[in-house]
Design a protein around this motif. Structure first.
Motif, short mmCIF file in Angstrom:
data_model
loop_
_atom_site.label_atom_id
_atom_site.label_comp_id
_atom_site.label_asym_id
_atom_site.label_seq_id
_atom_site.Cartn_x
_atom_site.Cartn_y
_atom_site.Cartn_z
N THR A 1 0.84 -1.20 0.00
CA THR A 1 0.00 0.00 0.00
C THR A 1 0.87 1.25 0.00
O THR A 1 0.60 2.21 -0.72
CB THR A 1 -0.94 0.00 1.21
N THR A 2 1.94 1.23 0.79
CA THR A 2 2.86 2.36 0.84
C THR A 2 3.57 2.55 -0.49
O THR A 2 3.67 3.67 -1.00
CB THR A 2 3.88 2.17 1.97
N VAL A 3 4.04 1.45 -1.08
CA VAL A 3 4.71 1.53 -2.38
C VAL A 3 3.73 2.04 -3.44
O VAL A 3 4.10 2.85 -4.29
CB VAL A 3 5.30 0.15 -2.77
N LEU A 4 2.50 1.59 -3.38
CA LEU A 4 1.47 2.07 -4.31
C LEU A 4 1.32 3.58 -4.22
O LEU A 4 1.30 4.28 -5.24
CB LEU A 4 0.14 1.38 -4.02
N GLY A 5 1.22 4.11 -3.03
CA GLY A 5 1.07 5.55 -2.86
C GLY A 5 2.30 6.33 -3.30
O GLY A 5 2.18 7.38 -3.94
N ILE A 6 3.49 5.83 -2.99
CA ILE A 6 4.71 6.52 -3.39
C ILE A 6 4.88 6.50 -4.91
O ILE A 6 5.19 7.52 -5.52
CB ILE A 6 5.93 5.90 -2.68
N VAL A 7 4.65 5.34 -5.53
CA VAL A 7 4.75 5.26 -6.99
C VAL A 7 3.66 6.11 -7.64
O VAL A 7 3.90 6.75 -8.67
CB VAL A 7 4.70 3.79 -7.45
N GLY A 8 2.49 6.15 -7.05
CA GLY A 8 1.43 7.02 -7.55
C GLY A 8 1.83 8.48 -7.49
O GLY A 8 1.54 9.26 -8.41
N SER A 9 2.52 8.86 -6.44
CA SER A 9 2.99 10.23 -6.32
C SER A 9 4.05 10.55 -7.37
O SER A 9 4.04 11.63 -7.97
CB SER A 9 3.57 10.45 -4.92
N VAL A 10 4.95 9.61 -7.60
CA VAL A 10 5.97 9.80 -8.63
C VAL A 10 5.32 9.92 -10.01
O VAL A 10 5.68 10.78 -10.81
CB VAL A 10 7.01 8.65 -8.59
#
Length: 83
Positions: A33-42
């Motif tokens: 979930t955290t990786v999803l949000g960070i990659v979404g931000s990128v």
């Protein structure tokens, strides 16, 4: 300290994106979930720079991070449906 904030905001953006995106094939767990949000931000930051909304070095906001994570979840759902 900025890495800690990126993790916290990424997790929250991932949670909201998972909550508003339909479908059952979603990555689960804190780390995904955290990786999803960070990659979404990128992704949102990159798309914003391509469109001209952000300058080089500007980060995407919280709402843009959610939109980026939703885009990733929609792509994920399409790929999972084919497999």
């Amino acid at each position: 300290m900025s890495i800690v904030w990126a993790i916290i905001i990424g997790f929250l953006a991932g949670l909201v994106a998972k909550w508003i995106t339909p479908g059952d094939n979603k990555p689960s767990g804190f780390i995904l979930t955290t990786v999803l949000g960070i990659v979404g931000s990128v992704l949102a930051g990159w798309l914003g720079q391509q469109i001209g909304w952000y300058n080089a070095g500007d980060g995407a906001g919280f709402l843009a991070s959610i939109v980026g994570a939703v885009i990733i979840l929609l792509i994920w759902g399409q790929l999972a449906r084919r497999a």
